[in-house]
Design a protein around this motif. Structure first.
Motif, PDB file in Angstrom:
ATOM      1  N   GLY A  52     -54.944 -19.425-126.861  1.00 44.15           N
ATOM      2  CA  GLY A  52     -53.579 -19.408-127.351  1.00 44.15           C
ATOM      3  C   GLY A  52     -52.515 -19.562-126.284  1.00 44.15           C
ATOM      4  N   LYS A  53     -52.916 -19.725-125.025  1.00 44.42           N
ATOM      5  CA  LYS A  53     -51.956 -19.891-123.934  1.00 44.42           C
ATOM      6  C   LYS A  53     -52.080 -21.286-123.336  1.00 44.42           C
ATOM      7  N   LYS A  54     -50.928 -21.817-122.890  1.00 40.38           N
ATOM      8  CA  LYS A  54     -50.938 -23.135-122.255  1.00 40.38           C
ATOM      9  C   LYS A  54     -51.423 -23.033-120.816  1.00 40.38           C
ATOM     10  N   GLY A  55     -52.028 -24.099-120.345  1.00 39.33           N
ATOM     11  CA  GLY A  55     -52.418 -24.165-118.943  1.00 39.33           C
ATOM     12  C   GLY A  55     -53.651 -23.344-118.619  1.00 39.33           C
ATOM     13  N   THR A  56     -54.056 -23.427-117.367  1.00 40.77           N
ATOM     14  CA  THR A  56     -55.238 -22.717-116.882  1.00 40.77           C
ATOM     15  C   THR A  56     -54.879 -21.953-115.609  1.00 40.77           C
ATOM     16  N   GLN A  57     -55.756 -21.025-115.230  1.00 43.29           N
ATOM     17  CA  GLN A  57     -55.608 -20.280-113.986  1.00 43.29           C
ATOM     18  C   GLN A  57     -56.904 -20.380-113.191  1.00 43.29           C
ATOM     19  N   PHE A  58     -56.790 -20.213-111.878  1.00 44.92           N
ATOM     20  CA  PHE A  58     -57.987 -20.150-111.053  1.00 44.92           C
ATOM     21  C   PHE A  58     -58.622 -18.773-111.191  1.00 44.92           C
ATOM     22  N   VAL A  59     -59.953 -18.748-111.298  1.00 46.03           N
ATOM     23  CA  VAL A  59     -60.662 -17.469-111.299  1.00 46.03           C
ATOM     24  C   VAL A  59     -60.597 -16.875-109.894  1.00 46.03           C
ATOM     25  N   HIS A  60     -60.944 -15.613-109.777  1.00 46.08           N
ATOM     26  CA  HIS A  60     -61.169 -14.995-108.479  1.00 46.08           C
ATOM     27  C   HIS A  60     -62.675 -14.838-108.292  1.00 46.08           C
ATOM     28  N   THR A  61     -63.171 -15.159-107.113  1.00 48.35           N
ATOM     29  CA  THR A  61     -64.602 -15.074-106.835  1.00 48.35           C
ATOM     30  C   THR A  61     -64.883 -13.963-105.826  1.00 48.35           C
ATOM     31  N   LEU A  62     -66.017 -13.301-106.021  1.00 45.55           N
ATOM     32  CA  LEU A  62     -66.469 -12.246-105.121  1.00 45.55           C
ATOM     33  C   LEU A  62     -67.938 -12.466-104.837  1.00 45.55           C
ATOM     34  N   ASN A  63     -68.388 -12.018-103.677  1.00 49.63           N
ATOM     35  CA  ASN A  63     -69.805 -12.113-103.355  1.00 49.63           C
ATOM     36  C   ASN A  63     -70.197 -10.991-102.409  1.00 49.63           C
ATOM     37  N   GLY A  64     -71.484 -10.664-102.431  1.00 51.33           N
ATOM     38  CA  GLY A  64     -71.987  -9.626-101.537  1.00 51.33           C
ATOM     39  C   GLY A  64     -73.497  -9.604-101.530  1.00 51.33           C
ATOM     40  N   SER A  65     -74.067  -9.126-100.443  1.00 53.55           N
ATOM     41  CA  SER A  65     -75.521  -9.008-100.344  1.00 53.55           C
ATOM     42  C   SER A  65     -75.970  -7.748-101.059  1.00 53.55           C
ATOM     43  N   GLY A  66     -77.027  -7.910-101.834  1.00 53.00           N
ATOM     44  CA  GLY A  66     -77.507  -6.724-102.531  1.00 53.00           C
ATOM     45  C   GLY A  66     -79.014  -6.531-102.519  1.00 53.00           C
ATOM     46  N   ASN A 107     -70.977 -22.401-107.051  1.00 56.86           N
ATOM     47  CA  ASN A 107     -70.783 -23.805-107.433  1.00 56.86           C
ATOM     48  C   ASN A 107     -71.419 -24.157-108.765  1.00 56.86           C
ATOM     49  N   PHE A 108     -72.172 -23.237-109.326  1.00 55.67           N
ATOM     50  CA  PHE A 108     -72.713 -23.401-110.681  1.00 55.67           C
ATOM     51  C   PHE A 108     -71.576 -23.737-111.651  1.00 55.67           C
ATOM     52  N   TYR A 109     -70.369 -23.242-111.335  1.00 51.18           N
ATOM     53  CA  TYR A 109     -69.214 -23.432-112.219  1.00 51.18           C
ATOM     54  C   TYR A 109     -68.170 -24.387-111.638  1.00 51.18           C
ATOM     55  N   ARG A 110     -68.536 -25.129-110.598  1.00 44.22           N
ATOM     56  CA  ARG A 110     -67.583 -26.019-109.953  1.00 44.22           C
ATOM     57  C   ARG A 110     -67.030 -27.049-110.941  1.00 44.22           C
ATOM     58  N   PHE A 154     -59.329 -18.392-103.341  1.00 48.40           N
ATOM     59  CA  PHE A 154     -59.563 -19.295-102.220  1.00 48.40           C
ATOM     60  C   PHE A 154     -60.700 -20.282-102.511  1.00 48.40           C
ATOM     61  N   GLN A 155     -61.851 -19.769-102.934  1.00 48.51           N
ATOM     62  CA  GLN A 155     -62.982 -20.648-103.253  1.00 48.51           C
ATOM     63  C   GLN A 155     -62.737 -21.414-104.550  1.00 48.51           C
ATOM     64  N   ALA A 156     -62.102 -20.766-105.509  1.00 51.51           N
ATOM     65  CA  ALA A 156     -61.871 -21.409-106.803  1.00 51.51           C
ATOM     66  C   ALA A 156     -60.973 -22.635-106.672  1.00 51.51           C
ATOM     67  N   ARG A 157     -59.998 -22.593-105.749  1.00 51.22           N
ATOM     68  CA  ARG A 157     -59.153 -23.763-105.512  1.00 51.22           C
ATOM     69  C   ARG A 157     -59.964 -24.898-104.898  1.00 51.22           C
ATOM     70  N   ARG A 158     -60.829 -24.550-103.959  1.00 50.10           N
ATOM     71  CA  ARG A 158     -61.644 -25.578-103.305  1.00 50.10           C
ATOM     72  C   ARG A 158     -62.635 -26.192-104.284  1.00 50.10           C
ATOM     73  N   ALA A 159     -63.229 -25.351-105.140  1.00 54.56           N
ATOM     74  CA  ALA A 159     -64.262 -25.808-106.070  1.00 54.56           C
ATOM     75  C   ALA A 159     -63.703 -26.151-107.450  1.00 54.56           C
ATOM     76  N   VAL A 169     -72.838 -12.283-107.071  1.00 57.72           N
ATOM     77  CA  VAL A 169     -71.655 -13.149-107.188  1.00 57.72           C
ATOM     78  C   VAL A 169     -70.918 -12.782-108.473  1.00 57.72           C
ATOM     79  N   LYS A 170     -69.591 -12.700-108.358  1.00 57.85           N
ATOM     80  CA  LYS A 170     -68.758 -12.414-109.531  1.00 57.85           C
ATOM     81  C   LYS A 170     -67.658 -13.456-109.672  1.00 57.85           C
ATOM     82  N   LEU A 171     -67.366 -13.832-110.909  1.00 59.09           N
ATOM     83  CA  LEU A 171     -66.184 -14.615-111.257  1.00 59.09           C
ATOM     84  C   LEU A 171     -65.377 -13.770-112.230  1.00 59.09           C
ATOM     85  N   VAL A 172     -64.121 -13.471-111.864  1.00 56.26           N
ATOM     86  CA  VAL A 172     -63.353 -12.499-112.631  1.00 56.26           C
ATOM     87  C   VAL A 172     -61.908 -12.965-112.796  1.00 56.26           C
ATOM     88  N   LYS A 173     -61.171 -12.264-113.663  1.00 58.55           N
ATOM     89  CA  LYS A 173     -59.737 -12.517-113.810  1.00 58.55           C
ATOM     90  C   LYS A 173     -58.997 -11.976-112.582  1.00 58.55           C
TER      91      LYS A 173
END
Length: 426
Positions: free
Chosen positions: A376-390, A242-245, A363-368, A291-295
């Motif tokens: 150079g491109k029109k519009g935006t896309q939702f990121v993909h989020t990943l998480n795991g215990s380390g 949610n740092f990037y919500r 899934f999380q990116a749509r909610r948040a 936590v990862k935020l990726v294309k």
């Protein structure tokens, strides 16, 4: 949150995938409300177009010299006023339908990926690989970690219960030092591998928990403040994601890797009677989270790397473990694909979960509402989020107290931790 467009266009596929999960989920109520909302939207657009047309006609006639009190103009104005009243009544109806659809969407879990194995229970989770059989202790008389910990005077459950309630523990002396060493080691290792550390708030608001999928479904598992819209975090995944919500990230900034050490707080509402002793299932526990935020095109490759980051900690500690691929029925609410790492606990003679690494796609990116924009491109896309215990620190401690337990009742300190603890034996 699932994409309403995907539900509308592929209802059969969406329902079939939801049917592979544990629990019962129906998309028909969403489709029905969506149809009502779209019909209302069409009607509103038609009425708005007619209202605009009337306004234009009246203006043209007056401009051409027709008397504003002319019967035709008065009739047009009357029709226009009637349309405005009707439109003002349609808008709240449409808003209410959208709110109902949104609430139903929040209750639906993520769809399993095509590479997630089908299964009806955790017994159907296939094993991907094992590591470290040669490090399993030969001593047949391994005491459970809570027994050896209390004998050494480094764990105390009784006094923690007195202070709080069951499912709490106090760490003393070398126990506290071991936990601190593990946290420092894990963070150092992940930072070395490219993760940027965050120390986030331990209290988060309802929007944050909704953004990552803990609310509304898992409200009973959380600890909520009585006088504020604040909850104790169940995992650092919540504040770090949610740092990037509600932000749009420049594509050049992706991928974003974060690690965070935090205490975590869970009621464990659905686990009464399970793991009542020891460090496996507590109301308060420490964890280092990744936590990862990726294309979108990279997220499944990034999941494999995420699992590797968690595995690197277990391998450095020389703790035997295995990796399993969670089946559809055992998949977490927000995940499309999950690998669990299970560490060997010799006193029980079985592997127990120590890390869960998940790809949540959008899934999380749509909610948040976390998006990115390509230059150079029109519009935006939702990121993909990943998480795991380390990793989950308490469970790592439990594994060390058992796997490094010596015949004389002492605990050998894993080599990589000796520099942090300044000793070789507990």
């Amino acid at each position: 949150m699932l994409d309403i467009k995907q539900i509308r266009e592929n209802p059969q596929l969406v329902q079939e995938k939801l049917n592979t999960r544990s629990g019962k989920y129906e998309i028909q109520p969403i489709l029905d409300l969506s149809q009502q909302q779209r019909e209302l939207e069409v009607k509103r657009n038609e009425l708005q177009a007619r209202s605009n047309e009337i306004g234009k006609l009246v203006g043209q006639k007056v401009k051409s010299g027709v008397n504003p009190q002319d019967e035709e103009i008065l009739a047009l104005k009357e029709e226009g006023n009637s349309l405005k009243i009707t439109l003002s009544g349609l808008e709240p109806q449409e808003k209410e339908l959208k709110a109902q659809i949104h609430q139903l969407l929040l209750a639906l879990p993520n769809l399993p990926s095509d590479s997630t194995p089908f299964g009806k229970s955790e017994d159907d989770n296939p094993e991907v690989r094992k590591w470290g059989d040669e490090y399993k202790p030969a001593n047949p008389n391994i005491l459970p970690h809570w027994e050896i910990g209390e004998k050494l005077g480094i764990l105390n459950f009784e006094r923690a219960v007195k202070i709080a309630q069951t499912r709490f523990v106090s760490l003393i002396g070398a126990g506290a030092a071991l936990e601190r060493a593990l946290i420092q080691f894990m963070l150092s290792k992940h930072i070395e591998n490219g993760y940027v550390e965050i120390s986030p708030p331990l209290l988060v608001n309802t929007d944050s928990l909704t953004g990552t999928g803990q609310l509304p479904k898992f409200a009973e598992d959380g600890f909520k403040c009585a006088d504020d819209d604040l909850w104790l975090i169940p995992t650092a995944e919540v504040p770090v994601t949610n740092f990037y919500r509600e932000e749009i990230i420049n594509a050049e900034e992706l991928p974003i890797y974060h690690c965070a050490y935090t205490p975590c707080f869970r009621r464990e509402a659905g686990s009464y009677g399970r793991d009542m002793r020891g460090l496996i299932r507590l109301h308060q526990f420490n964890k280092v989270e990744l936590v990862k935020l990726v294309k979108p095109e990279n997220s499944f490759d990034e999941l494999e790397k995420l699992v590797g980051s968690a595995e690197s900690i277990l391998q450095a500690l020389k703790l035997p473990y295995r990796v399993i691929n969670l089946c559809t029925a055992d998949l977490g609410f927000g995940a499309t694909k999950t690998y669990d790492l299970e560490v060997w606990l010799p006193s029980a003679g079985k592997y127990r979960e120590i890390s869960s690494c998940s790809n949540c796609v959008d899934f999380q990116a749509r909610r948040a509402d976390i998006r990115f924009k390509e230059a150079g491109k029109k519009g935006t896309q939702f990121v993909h989020t990943l998480n795991g215990s380390g990793l989950a620190v308490g469970r790592t401690m439990a594994a060390i107290l058992e796997n490094y337990q010596q015949a004389d009742g002492t605990i050998k300190v894993p080599e990589v931790l000796q520099v942090y603890l300044g000793r070789e034996v507990l």
